[in-house]
Design a protein around this motif. Structure first.
Motif, mmCIF file in Angstrom:
data_model
loop_
_atom_site.group_PDB
_atom_site.id
_atom_site.type_symbol
_atom_site.label_atom_id
_atom_site.label_comp_id
_atom_site.label_asym_id
_atom_site.label_seq_id
_atom_site.Cartn_x
_atom_site.Cartn_y
_atom_site.Cartn_z
ATOM 1 N N ARG A 177 10.491 43.514 -24.741
ATOM 2 C CA ARG A 177 9.789 42.921 -25.868
ATOM 3 C C ARG A 177 10.303 42.834 -27.089
ATOM 4 N N SER A 178 11.599 42.949 -27.053
ATOM 5 C CA SER A 178 12.448 42.230 -28.486
ATOM 6 C C SER A 178 12.526 40.843 -28.560
ATOM 7 N N LEU A 179 12.785 40.485 -29.616
ATOM 8 C CA LEU A 179 12.958 39.055 -30.142
ATOM 9 C C LEU A 179 14.578 38.742 -29.806
ATOM 10 N N ASP B 65 17.585 29.119 -33.319
ATOM 11 C CA ASP B 65 16.355 29.745 -33.267
ATOM 12 C C ASP B 65 15.383 29.270 -32.245
ATOM 13 N N SER B 66 15.662 27.734 -31.819
ATOM 14 C CA SER B 66 14.751 26.885 -31.143
ATOM 15 C C SER B 66 15.504 26.054 -30.478
ATOM 16 N N PHE B 67 14.885 25.511 -29.322
ATOM 17 C CA PHE B 67 15.333 24.305 -28.629
ATOM 18 C C PHE B 67 14.395 23.483 -28.064
ATOM 19 N N GLN B 68 14.303 22.207 -28.410
ATOM 20 C CA GLN B 68 13.083 21.296 -27.987
ATOM 21 C C GLN B 68 12.078 21.857 -28.241
ATOM 22 N N GLY B 69 11.756 22.562 -29.428
ATOM 23 C CA GLY B 69 10.447 22.872 -29.721
ATOM 24 C C GLY B 69 10.004 24.473 -29.161
ATOM 25 N N TYR B 70 10.942 25.010 -28.278
ATOM 26 C CA TYR B 70 10.548 26.190 -27.599
ATOM 27 C C TYR B 70 11.430 27.568 -28.427
ATOM 28 N N PRO B 71 10.934 28.395 -28.612
ATOM 29 C CA PRO B 71 11.947 29.489 -29.192
ATOM 30 C C PRO B 71 13.067 29.969 -28.156
ATOM 31 N N VAL B 72 14.169 30.313 -28.732
ATOM 32 C CA VAL B 72 15.236 30.810 -27.884
ATOM 33 C C VAL B 72 15.269 32.246 -27.930
ATOM 34 N N ARG B 73 14.603 33.045 -28.923
ATOM 35 C CA ARG B 73 14.572 34.358 -28.691
ATOM 36 C C ARG B 73 12.775 34.694 -28.904
#
Length: 355
Positions: free
Chosen positions: A96-98, A81-89
């Protein structure tokens, strides 16, 4: 960290290991390509408010196209769901989709999605003329972190610059644009239209900046970053002062002098490139107290063109140039499909009897 650094780490720590585990033997390329300020290495904190994050491009050769849906399914299922504090989606302006923003394509498919034409085969003169600098930079400017394909490096190499005859043609068109409007800077001002004179001069300064990129054999990015990228050109130090005067000097004669000086700087650069160039770029405009670009500059360039697809253009449209030299609609220039449709206009102009 920059977007480039984030993409490289995302591939090294997450995407690459996933592919090695579940699809060993897959030959692919990974890089930060496509749209975004970080592709050009120009992103900053402001850039992070949209279209910025864990973005990555994965490409395979054409014979491996069947692997594309499998890669997409794997990433959708296995990415965190995330990588190094940044969202992956996360959403972007065109989606505009996640969902994750790892683009997976063939080399040809990705390049065509940016250019509007497939560069893996032989490109025609009209193919080259519908390219914008920004569209090419989205293929060649970003870093490639890993590459086992046979197709990506040749495509990026082929797109480094125009073929010689196309280069002469677009340069000739650039000089022609200057010659057509440069005398109007003084004429409008003397008739009391100071605003019109300033607008003309500023537009011509933009044309000169485009010529500076072309004579440096560098693709110009879209306007947001053009001035920034201009400062990296070798000719920029000699051009910065004249262009500033052309765009902002209070008196029209000073603006015209800035334009004239910039023309001579660029003609010198053209000569240094080994391209034909007369002794001077600027001449008087008839018997009036204005100056313009000598048609000899354009004619010398076109005289060396031998490609029949270029020489076959009627003389009346022989200096229209590339799409970015006569179209200024963002909705056209940013759309590969719309740019491709413009090829029909070039064909109609070249063969009016066929319309």
């Amino acid at each position: 960290m920059s977007g480039r650094e984030l993409a490289q780490r995302f591939h090294a720590d997450v995407v690459g290991p996933l592919l090695a585990r579940d699809m060993p033997g897959l030959r692919y390329a990974a890089g930060r390509l496509g749209s975004g300020s970080d592709v050009l290495g120009l992103d900053d904190e402001t850039s992070r408010d949209h279209d910025w994050g864990c973005r990555l491009t994965l490409l395979v050769d054409g014979p491996d196209r069947r692997a594309v849906p499998r890669i997409r399914e794997l990433l959708e299922r296995e990415l965190p769901d995330s990588f190094q504090g940044y969202p992956v989606r996360f959403p972007v302006t065109w989606d505009r989709s996640l969902t994750h923003k790892v683009e997976v394509e063939t080399v040809a498919g990705f390049a065509e999605s940016r250019l509007g034409v497939d560069p893996t085969g032989e490109m025609t003169a009209l193919d080259w003329l519908i390219l914008t600098g920004q569209s090419v930079l989205e293929v060649i400017a970003g870093p490639v972190f890993f590459d086992q394909t046979t197709g990506l490096a040749p495509v990026r190499s082929a797109l480094r610059w125009y073929p010689p005859d196309i280069e002469r043609y677009v340069l000739a068109a650039g000089w022609q644009r200057l010659s057509q409007e440069m005398p109007m800077v003084g004429r409008t001002a003397e008739r009391g239209d100071e605003l019109g004179s300033r607008l003309l001069s500023a537009r011509l300064a933009g044309d000169l900046m485009w010529l500076a990129f072309a004579l440096s054999r560098q693709w110009a990015p879209y306007p947001k970053w053009r001035g920034t990228a201009f400062r990296t050109l070798g000719v920029a130090a000699d051009l910065a002062g004249p262009l500033a005067a052309a765009a902002a000097a209070p008196a029209w004669r000073d603006r015209e002098s800035g334009l004239a000086e910039a023309c001579e700087v660029l003609l010198k650069a053209q000569r240094a490139r080994g391209l034909p160039a007369p002794a001077s770029a600027v001449i008087p405009f008839w018997d009036r107290p204005y100056r313009t670009v000598d048609d000899a500059v354009r004619e010398a360039l076109l005289a060396g063109v031998t490609d029949p697809h270029v020489t076959g253009l009627p003389a009346s449209i022989g200096s229209i140039g590339s799409i970015g030299q006569w179209v200024d609609s963002v909705d056209v220039l940013s759309s590969p499909a719309r740019r491709t449709a413009v090829q029909a206009a070039y064909r109609a102009w070249a063969n009016p009897d066929a319309v």
